[in-house]
Design a protein around this motif. Structure first.
Motif, PDB file in Angstrom:
ATOM      1  N   LEU A 193      10.447   0.812  -3.579  1.00  0.00           N
ATOM      2  CA  LEU A 193       9.275   1.685  -3.592  1.00  0.00           C
ATOM      3  C   LEU A 193       8.894   2.036  -5.160  1.00  0.00           C
ATOM      4  O   LEU A 193       8.039   2.418  -5.231  1.00  0.00           O
ATOM      5  CB  LEU A 193       9.342   3.154  -2.939  1.00  0.00           C
ATOM      6  N   THR A 194       9.947   1.478  -6.134  1.00  0.00           N
ATOM      7  CA  THR A 194       9.477   1.635  -7.683  1.00  0.00           C
ATOM      8  C   THR A 194       8.461   0.467  -8.082  1.00  0.00           C
ATOM      9  O   THR A 194       8.172   0.401  -9.120  1.00  0.00           O
ATOM     10  CB  THR A 194      10.778   1.582  -8.380  1.00  0.00           C
ATOM     11  N   LEU A 195       8.072  -0.597  -6.917  1.00  0.00           N
ATOM     12  CA  LEU A 195       7.553  -1.838  -7.114  1.00  0.00           C
ATOM     13  C   LEU A 195       6.001  -1.414  -7.102  1.00  0.00           C
ATOM     14  O   LEU A 195       5.626  -0.556  -5.987  1.00  0.00           O
ATOM     15  CB  LEU A 195       7.937  -3.025  -6.680  1.00  0.00           C
ATOM     16  N   ASP A 196       5.416  -2.011  -7.532  1.00  0.00           N
ATOM     17  CA  ASP A 196       3.701  -1.884  -7.406  1.00  0.00           C
ATOM     18  C   ASP A 196       3.127  -3.629  -7.231  1.00  0.00           C
ATOM     19  O   ASP A 196       3.278  -4.192  -8.272  1.00  0.00           O
ATOM     20  CB  ASP A 196       3.095  -1.177  -8.443  1.00  0.00           C
ATOM     21  N   GLU A 197       2.907  -3.951  -6.061  1.00  0.00           N
ATOM     22  CA  GLU A 197       2.564  -5.229  -6.032  1.00  0.00           C
ATOM     23  C   GLU A 197       1.028  -5.491  -5.381  1.00  0.00           C
ATOM     24  O   GLU A 197       0.789  -6.239  -4.404  1.00  0.00           O
ATOM     25  CB  GLU A 197       3.509  -6.062  -4.980  1.00  0.00           C
ATOM     26  N   THR A 198       0.224  -4.393  -5.682  1.00  0.00           N
ATOM     27  CA  THR A 198      -1.159  -4.425  -5.307  1.00  0.00           C
ATOM     28  C   THR A 198      -1.981  -5.670  -5.913  1.00  0.00           C
ATOM     29  O   THR A 198      -1.452  -5.840  -7.033  1.00  0.00           O
ATOM     30  CB  THR A 198      -1.818  -3.092  -5.299  1.00  0.00           C
ATOM     31  N   SER A 199      -3.085  -6.107  -5.475  1.00  0.00           N
ATOM     32  CA  SER A 199      -3.804  -7.006  -6.101  1.00  0.00           C
ATOM     33  C   SER A 199      -5.373  -6.435  -6.067  1.00  0.00           C
ATOM     34  O   SER A 199      -5.736  -5.897  -4.992  1.00  0.00           O
ATOM     35  CB  SER A 199      -3.687  -8.242  -5.516  1.00  0.00           C
ATOM     36  N   LYS A 200      -6.005  -6.517  -7.100  1.00  0.00           N
ATOM     37  CA  LYS A 200      -7.306  -6.054  -7.117  1.00  0.00           C
ATOM     38  C   LYS A 200      -8.327  -7.074  -6.285  1.00  0.00           C
ATOM     39  O   LYS A 200      -9.181  -6.429  -5.498  1.00  0.00           O
ATOM     40  CB  LYS A 200      -7.900  -6.016  -8.370  1.00  0.00           C
ATOM     41  N   SER A 201      -8.281  -8.306  -6.303  1.00  0.00           N
ATOM     42  CA  SER A 201      -8.971  -9.004  -5.641  1.00  0.00           C
ATOM     43  C   SER A 201      -8.501  -9.713  -4.310  1.00  0.00           C
ATOM     44  O   SER A 201      -7.313 -10.578  -4.608  1.00  0.00           O
ATOM     45  CB  SER A 201      -9.426 -10.508  -6.377  1.00  0.00           C
ATOM     46  N   GLN A 202      -8.686  -9.397  -3.266  1.00  0.00           N
ATOM     47  CA  GLN A 202      -8.121  -9.618  -1.762  1.00  0.00           C
ATOM     48  C   GLN A 202      -9.247  -9.673  -0.766  1.00  0.00           C
ATOM     49  O   GLN A 202      -9.902  -8.528  -0.608  1.00  0.00           O
ATOM     50  CB  GLN A 202      -6.805  -8.824  -1.654  1.00  0.00           C
ATOM     51  N   THR A 203      -9.030 -10.444  -0.011  1.00  0.00           N
ATOM     52  CA  THR A 203      -9.770 -10.724   1.485  1.00  0.00           C
ATOM     53  C   THR A 203      -8.861 -10.292   2.493  1.00  0.00           C
ATOM     54  O   THR A 203      -7.897 -11.351   2.743  1.00  0.00           O
ATOM     55  CB  THR A 203     -10.511 -11.930   1.281  1.00  0.00           C
ATOM     56  N   ARG A 204      -8.965  -9.529   3.258  1.00  0.00           N
ATOM     57  CA  ARG A 204      -8.031  -9.300   4.314  1.00  0.00           C
ATOM     58  C   ARG A 204      -8.642  -9.733   5.764  1.00  0.00           C
ATOM     59  O   ARG A 204      -9.722  -9.250   6.097  1.00  0.00           O
ATOM     60  CB  ARG A 204      -7.699  -7.751   4.559  1.00  0.00           C
ATOM     61  N   LYS A 205      -7.691 -10.389   6.601  1.00  0.00           N
ATOM     62  CA  LYS A 205      -8.178 -10.961   7.863  1.00  0.00           C
ATOM     63  C   LYS A 205      -7.226 -10.862   8.824  1.00  0.00           C
ATOM     64  O   LYS A 205      -5.950 -11.189   8.399  1.00  0.00           O
ATOM     65  CB  LYS A 205      -8.933 -12.231   7.864  1.00  0.00           C
ATOM     66  N   GLY A 206      -7.325 -10.205  10.129  1.00  0.00           N
ATOM     67  CA  GLY A 206      -6.383 -10.342  11.079  1.00  0.00           C
ATOM     68  C   GLY A 206      -5.169  -9.626  11.227  1.00  0.00           C
ATOM     69  O   GLY A 206      -4.896  -8.737  10.334  1.00  0.00           O
ATOM     70  N   VAL A 207      -4.533  -9.768  11.925  1.00  0.00           N
ATOM     71  CA  VAL A 207      -3.021  -8.968  12.492  1.00  0.00           C
ATOM     72  C   VAL A 207      -1.890  -9.872  12.064  1.00  0.00           C
ATOM     73  O   VAL A 207      -1.805 -10.986  12.608  1.00  0.00           O
ATOM     74  CB  VAL A 207      -2.886  -8.330  13.822  1.00  0.00           C
ATOM     75  N   LEU A 208      -0.900  -9.112  11.390  1.00  0.00           N
ATOM     76  CA  LEU A 208       0.453  -9.863  11.145  1.00  0.00           C
ATOM     77  C   LEU A 208       1.426  -8.991  11.914  1.00  0.00           C
ATOM     78  O   LEU A 208       1.432  -7.785  11.819  1.00  0.00           O
ATOM     79  CB  LEU A 208       0.663  -9.939   9.667  1.00  0.00           C
ATOM     80  N   LEU A 209       2.272  -9.832  12.676  1.00  0.00           N
ATOM     81  CA  LEU A 209       3.417  -9.222  13.422  1.00  0.00           C
ATOM     82  C   LEU A 209       4.692  -9.594  12.639  1.00  0.00           C
ATOM     83  O   LEU A 209       4.826 -10.652  12.303  1.00  0.00           O
ATOM     84  CB  LEU A 209       3.386  -9.681  14.731  1.00  0.00           C
ATOM     85  N   CYS A 210       5.569  -8.564  12.401  1.00  0.00           N
ATOM     86  CA  CYS A 210       6.719  -8.592  11.563  1.00  0.00           C
ATOM     87  C   CYS A 210       7.877  -8.095  12.395  1.00  0.00           C
ATOM     88  O   CYS A 210       7.937  -6.622  12.161  1.00  0.00           O
ATOM     89  CB  CYS A 210       6.704  -8.299  10.210  1.00  0.00           C
TER      90      CYS A 210
END
Length: 342
Positions: A193-210
C-alpha cells in the motif's frame, strides 16, 4: 496511507538509532567482505522465490520503501534459500549499524512452515542485530501441529533481544501484544500500500475474476464455479487472472510480472477477488473491486486499510446475488464518471 507511513519512517528511524547505540557483541573475522564492511546495510530477507506475485509485490514495495527513506543504507536482498548460505558471510561483513528486515506477508504460522522456520532461523542467526519484522499476518491453526508450531515460534521470537514486530491486521496485533509484552509491537498496513500504480490514461472494460483455488479459499470449488458461471452469463466481457502465475519469479523478473498484472487491472471496469493482494492491487491501481472474504481474518481485516476508498466493496457473505449487485453498482458508478468526463 502517506501519513501512516510518514509516522512509520519517523518512528522506525528513532527506534533504529536508539538500538544501535547499545554495544554490539560480535567477534571480528578476517573473512569479512571488504566491499561491504564499511557500508551500512539493511539486509532485507525472507524474499520469495516462488510464483505468488502478492509476495513479490511485498518484497518490491519493501525494497522501494527502504531505499527511499533510508538512503544512507545499502539494501541487500536475500531470498529464503540464499539466507542459509549467506548468513555467515553477511555477519563477517558486518557494519556496526547493520539492520535486518524480514519482509511481511501471510506466512507467519503453520500453513507455510518452511517460511516460518526460515524466519526463526534468521532471528537466531542475527540475534545481535536489530531485527524488524515488517507488517505480517500470523495464523496458527487449532491443531496439535498448529499449537506446537505456535509454541516454537513464540519461543524463537522471545529469545531475540532487539526485535520490532509489525502486524498488518488487528488479530495479529493482539496476538503479538499478548505473547510479546516486552517487545515493540506496531500495527501497520501491508507494504504494497506504499505503492502508487495509477495511470492517467486508461480505458476500462468488463469484469476480471481473481479467485483462490487453494487452502486459503473461503468459497468451495462448487460455489466458486457456480459464481464464475453466473457472472459469465450476466456480463459480456469476463476475464480471469491470478496472482499465482505458474512460473518461478525472482527479484530480477518480479517488476516485469507485476507491471503486466497491474496493466490488466487498470483495464478492468470491476474486479472480483478473494485474494488480499488482489484487493490491494486494485487499491493501488484505483480499480473498482468487489472483495470476497478468505477463510481466515486476513482479507476482512486487511480491508480496514482500504475501506475509505469509494471503489472498494467488501462482501462478508458472498452470495451470487450480493456479488452481482456489487458489480452492478460499480459498473453504474464508473459509467457515470465516464459520462461526466466526456
Amino acid at each position: 496511507m502517506s501519513v501512516t507511513f510518514q509516522q512509520l519512517k519517523a518512528h522506525a528511524a528513532e527506534w533504529l538509532l536508539l538500538k544501535v547505540k547499545y554495544p554490539l557483541q560480535y567477534r571480528l573475522s578476517r573473512q569479512r567482505l571488504p566491499e561491504l564492511r564499511h557500508q551500512k546495510k539493511i539486509i532485507l530477507t525472507l524474499l520469495p522465490a516462488h510464483d505468488n506475485l502478492g509476495d513479490h509485490a511485498i518484497a518490491y514495495a519493501s525494497c522501494c520503501f527502504l531505499q527511499k527513506h533510508f538512503p544512507d543504507y545499502q539494501i541487500i536482498e536475500v531470498d529464503m534459500q540464499e539466507m542459509y548460505r549467506l548468513a555467515r558471510p553477511l555477519k563477517h561483513a558486518r557494519h556496526p549499524e547493520d539492520i535486518v528486515c524480514i519482509i511481511g506477508g501471510g506466512n507467519m504460522g503453520d500453513l507455510y512452515r518452511y517460511e516460518e522456520w526460515t524466519r526463526q532461523f534468521i532471528m537466531n542467526a542475527f540475534k545481535s542485530y536489530p531485527v524488524i519484522q515488517l507488517p505480517a499476518t500470523a495464523h496458527f491453526t487449532e491443531t496439535k501441529r498448529g499449537k506446537r508450531e505456535e509454541r516454537r515460534a513464540i519461543q524463537a521470537y522471545q529469545q531475540h533481544p532487539r526485535l520490532l514486530l509489525m502486524a498488518r491486521d488487528q488479530t495479529t496485533y493482539q496476538w503479538m501484544k499478548q505473547h510479546f509484552p516486552n517487545k515493540e509491537v506496531w500495527k501497520q498496513p501491508d507494504m504494497v500500500l506504499t505503492l502508487d500504480e495509477t495511470s492517467k490514461s486508461q480505458t476500462r472494460k468488463g469484469v476480471l475474476l481473481c479467485l483462490r483455488e487453494d487452502k486459503e479459499a473461503y468459497l468451495t470449488k462448487e460455489k466458486r464455479e457456480q459464481l464464475q458461471e453466473h457472472i459469465k452469463e450476466t456480463y459480456d466481457q469476463v476475464g480471469f487472472i491470478t496472482t499465482t502465475i505458474g512460473k518461478r519469479v525472482n527479484r530480477t523478473t518480479r517488476l516485469e510480472e507485476l507491471s503486466t498484472l497491474w496493466t490488466q487491472l487498470r483495464q478492468a471496469q470491476v474486479v472480483v477477488t478473494d485474494r488480499l493482494h488482489g484487493m490491494i492491487f486494485c487499491a493501488i491501481t484505483h480499480t473498482p473491486c468487489v472483495v470476497i472474504r478468505s477463510f481466515d481474518h486476513k482479507v476482512m481485516e486487511g480491508y480496514e486499510w482500504v475501506a475509505h476508498l469509494p471503489f472498494m466493496t467488501l462482501l462478508k457473505e458472498p452470495t451470487e446475488e450480493a456479488v452481482k449487485k456489487a458489480i452492478h453498482q460499480h459498473m453504474k458508478t464508473s459509467g457515470q464518471k465516464g459520462e461526466e468526463a466526456g
